[in-house]
Every structure is written in C-alpha cells, then in structure tokens.
Design a protein around this motif. Sequence first.
Motif, mmCIF file in Angstrom:
data_model
loop_
_atom_site.group_PDB
_atom_site.id
_atom_site.type_symbol
_atom_site.label_atom_id
_atom_site.label_comp_id
_atom_site.label_asym_id
_atom_site.label_seq_id
_atom_site.Cartn_x
_atom_site.Cartn_y
_atom_site.Cartn_z
ATOM 1 N N PHE A 29 -6.602 7.825 2.362
ATOM 2 C CA PHE A 29 -7.704 7.073 1.779
ATOM 3 C C PHE A 29 -7.844 7.238 0.268
ATOM 4 N N VAL A 30 -7.163 8.225 -0.327
ATOM 5 C CA VAL A 30 -7.299 8.462 -1.766
ATOM 6 C C VAL A 30 -5.948 8.358 -2.474
ATOM 7 N N GLN A 31 -5.003 9.239 -2.125
ATOM 8 C CA GLN A 31 -3.765 9.327 -2.892
ATOM 9 C C GLN A 31 -2.893 8.082 -2.777
ATOM 10 N N VAL A 32 -2.642 7.597 -1.582
ATOM 11 C CA VAL A 32 -1.765 6.420 -1.428
ATOM 12 C C VAL A 32 -2.351 5.204 -2.145
ATOM 13 N N VAL A 119 8.482 16.441 11.461
ATOM 14 C CA VAL A 119 9.732 15.728 11.752
ATOM 15 C C VAL A 119 9.804 14.375 11.045
ATOM 16 N N LEU A 120 8.676 13.740 10.821
ATOM 17 C CA LEU A 120 8.688 12.416 10.198
ATOM 18 C C LEU A 120 8.119 12.411 8.779
ATOM 19 N N ILE A 121 6.951 12.979 8.581
ATOM 20 C CA ILE A 121 6.300 12.878 7.273
ATOM 21 C C ILE A 121 6.982 13.755 6.226
ATOM 22 N N TRP A 122 7.092 15.057 6.472
ATOM 23 C CA TRP A 122 7.625 15.964 5.464
ATOM 24 C C TRP A 122 9.064 15.643 5.058
ATOM 25 N N PRO A 123 10.008 15.452 5.974
ATOM 26 C CA PRO A 123 11.374 15.127 5.528
ATOM 27 C C PRO A 123 11.434 13.839 4.704
ATOM 28 N N ASN A 124 10.622 12.868 5.046
ATOM 29 C CA ASN A 124 10.626 11.614 4.292
ATOM 30 C C ASN A 124 9.902 11.742 2.964
ATOM 31 N N ARG A 141 13.021 3.228 3.057
ATOM 32 C CA ARG A 141 12.863 3.508 4.493
ATOM 33 C C ARG A 141 11.966 4.728 4.696
ATOM 34 N N ALA A 142 12.140 5.745 3.863
ATOM 35 C CA ALA A 142 11.320 6.960 3.961
ATOM 36 C C ALA A 142 9.847 6.643 3.744
ATOM 37 N N LYS A 143 9.554 5.758 2.798
ATOM 38 C CA LYS A 143 8.160 5.373 2.547
ATOM 39 C C LYS A 143 7.549 4.728 3.786
ATOM 40 N N ARG A 144 8.313 3.867 4.438
ATOM 41 C CA ARG A 144 7.801 3.172 5.625
ATOM 42 C C ARG A 144 7.572 4.148 6.779
ATOM 43 N N VAL A 145 8.537 5.030 7.023
ATOM 44 C CA VAL A 145 8.415 5.995 8.126
ATOM 45 C C VAL A 145 7.245 6.943 7.876
ATOM 46 N N PHE A 147 4.639 6.482 5.959
ATOM 47 C CA PHE A 147 3.403 5.709 6.026
ATOM 48 C C PHE A 147 2.963 5.508 7.479
ATOM 49 N N LEU A 148 3.884 5.058 8.326
ATOM 50 C CA LEU A 148 3.536 4.796 9.726
ATOM 51 C C LEU A 148 3.153 6.078 10.470
ATOM 52 N N ALA A 149 3.869 7.166 10.215
ATOM 53 C CA ALA A 149 3.544 8.437 10.875
ATOM 54 C C ALA A 149 2.186 8.950 10.398
ATOM 55 N N SER A 150 1.913 8.821 9.114
ATOM 56 C CA SER A 150 0.640 9.283 8.568
ATOM 57 C C SER A 150 -0.522 8.443 9.089
ATOM 58 N N ARG A 151 -0.355 7.138 9.137
ATOM 59 C CA ARG A 151 -1.412 6.279 9.667
ATOM 60 C C ARG A 151 -1.609 6.522 11.163
ATOM 61 N N SER A 152 -0.524 6.778 11.882
ATOM 62 C CA SER A 152 -0.649 7.113 13.307
ATOM 63 C C SER A 152 -1.460 8.389 13.475
ATOM 64 N N ASN A 153 -1.174 9.393 12.643
ATOM 65 C CA ASN A 153 -1.944 10.637 12.708
ATOM 66 C C ASN A 153 -3.419 10.400 12.397
ATOM 67 N N THR A 154 -3.698 9.538 11.431
ATOM 68 C CA THR A 154 -5.087 9.238 11.098
ATOM 69 C C THR A 154 -5.790 8.623 12.304
ATOM 70 N N LEU A 155 -5.124 7.702 12.966
ATOM 71 C CA LEU A 155 -5.714 7.065 14.147
ATOM 72 C C LEU A 155 -5.888 8.055 15.298
ATOM 73 N N MET A 156 -4.937 8.959 15.479
ATOM 74 C CA MET A 156 -5.036 9.940 16.563
ATOM 75 C C MET A 156 -6.057 11.035 16.263
ATOM 76 N N SER A 157 -6.389 11.236 14.986
ATOM 77 C CA SER A 157 -7.266 12.352 14.624
ATOM 78 C C SER A 157 -8.659 12.239 15.230
ATOM 79 N N ILE A 158 -9.186 11.041 15.340
ATOM 80 C CA ILE A 158 -10.550 10.890 15.877
ATOM 81 C C ILE A 158 -10.604 11.261 17.362
ATOM 82 N N PRO A 159 -9.765 10.670 18.234
ATOM 83 C CA PRO A 159 -9.833 11.107 19.638
ATOM 84 C C PRO A 159 -9.427 12.563 19.818
ATOM 85 N N MET A 160 -8.562 13.080 18.949
ATOM 86 C CA MET A 160 -8.195 14.488 19.043
ATOM 87 C C MET A 160 -9.415 15.364 18.792
ATOM 88 N N VAL A 161 -10.112 15.127 17.701
ATOM 89 C CA VAL A 161 -11.290 15.926 17.384
ATOM 90 C C VAL A 161 -12.377 15.723 18.444
#
Length: 173
Positions: A29-32, A119-124, A141-145, A147-161
């Motif tokens: 929400f800030v850096q990207v 496995v996805l965010i840090w190596p990319n 390609r790294a930017k896309r991977v 981005f998608l992994a980070s946004r997936s984590n953001t979406l999963m964070s709410i039901p996880m918490v």
Amino acid sequence: MPATAGTFIIWLHVLAGITWIGLLYYFNFVQVPALGAAASDEGGPGGAGITKYVAPRALWWFRWGALVTWLSGASYLAHGKQFANAFTLGMLGDTPNAYALTIGIGAWLGTLMLFNVWVLIWPNQKKILGIVEATADEVARAKRVAFLASRSNTLMSIPMVMSMIGAHHGFSM
C-alpha cells in the motif's frame, strides 16, 4: 502470576506477526505505489533511494519476521499439543475439534504465505533490486511473480488473522 513458556511464545508470535504483516501492508500500500509514482515523475528524484537503502532492509525484516512468526506459531501449537490437530484441521479424533479447525485454517494460510515469502517473493526481489544479476526479461518476470505472491499474501492475511483470533474467541469468525 508468573509468565509461562506459552505466554512467551505467544508474545513472540504476536510481535513477529505484527512485523511481518505490517511490512506486507507497507510494501503493497505504500512502497509499490510510491515507486510507481517516482518512476513516472520525469523531474523527480526517482526510486533509487528506496530500492537501494529502504527495500533491502525492509525485506530483511519481512522475511525473518515471516519465519519467526511461523516458527513461534508452530511452537505454540506444539506446546499446547495441538500441532497435528491444527494441520489436520481437527479431523484426528472421533469428533471434530472446532479450535483445531479454526486455528488450522490460519496455520495453513500462514504456511502458504511463508512459502510465498521465501520461495517466490524474496528470490524475485533479489533480481528486481539487482542483488543478483538478471536480464531485463528476468527482471520483468520477477516483478510479476513477486507482485502476485505479495498480493496473494495480502489477501490471505485477513482470513489468517481472523482464524487466529477466532480460535481463541469461540471458534467462529
């Protein structure tokens, strides 16, 4: 009342989790968006300062916060003899275990999120930031991977918490 090992573990889990998820939200929400704005500002300073000084440090705290969060959560479940119950979603016994189902959903989401981080965010991100060499196509390609992994984590964070909270507040979300 003296603090128990479980109390220490849960404090560590909460502190690490705040660090991890706080940075996840900062990145998304800030850096990207700020880097996008900096890249499109022809007369501006650009994003080099962020990518050189801020992002590597923030990613260090992000990935280690993720690992400590997962390890402390797993330790808490093991300490309460609920690790297997949680990861089998409460289906080990003769009757369903609502606590294990609820906490297990959060544990599985956290596990998927940890996988995404390491496995996805840090190596990319290493390719994106120039920490490891990559061609322009590999960086794209790294930017896309990432981005998608980070946004997936953001979406999963709410039901996880919510599942972590719900497990300790009547098992319902």
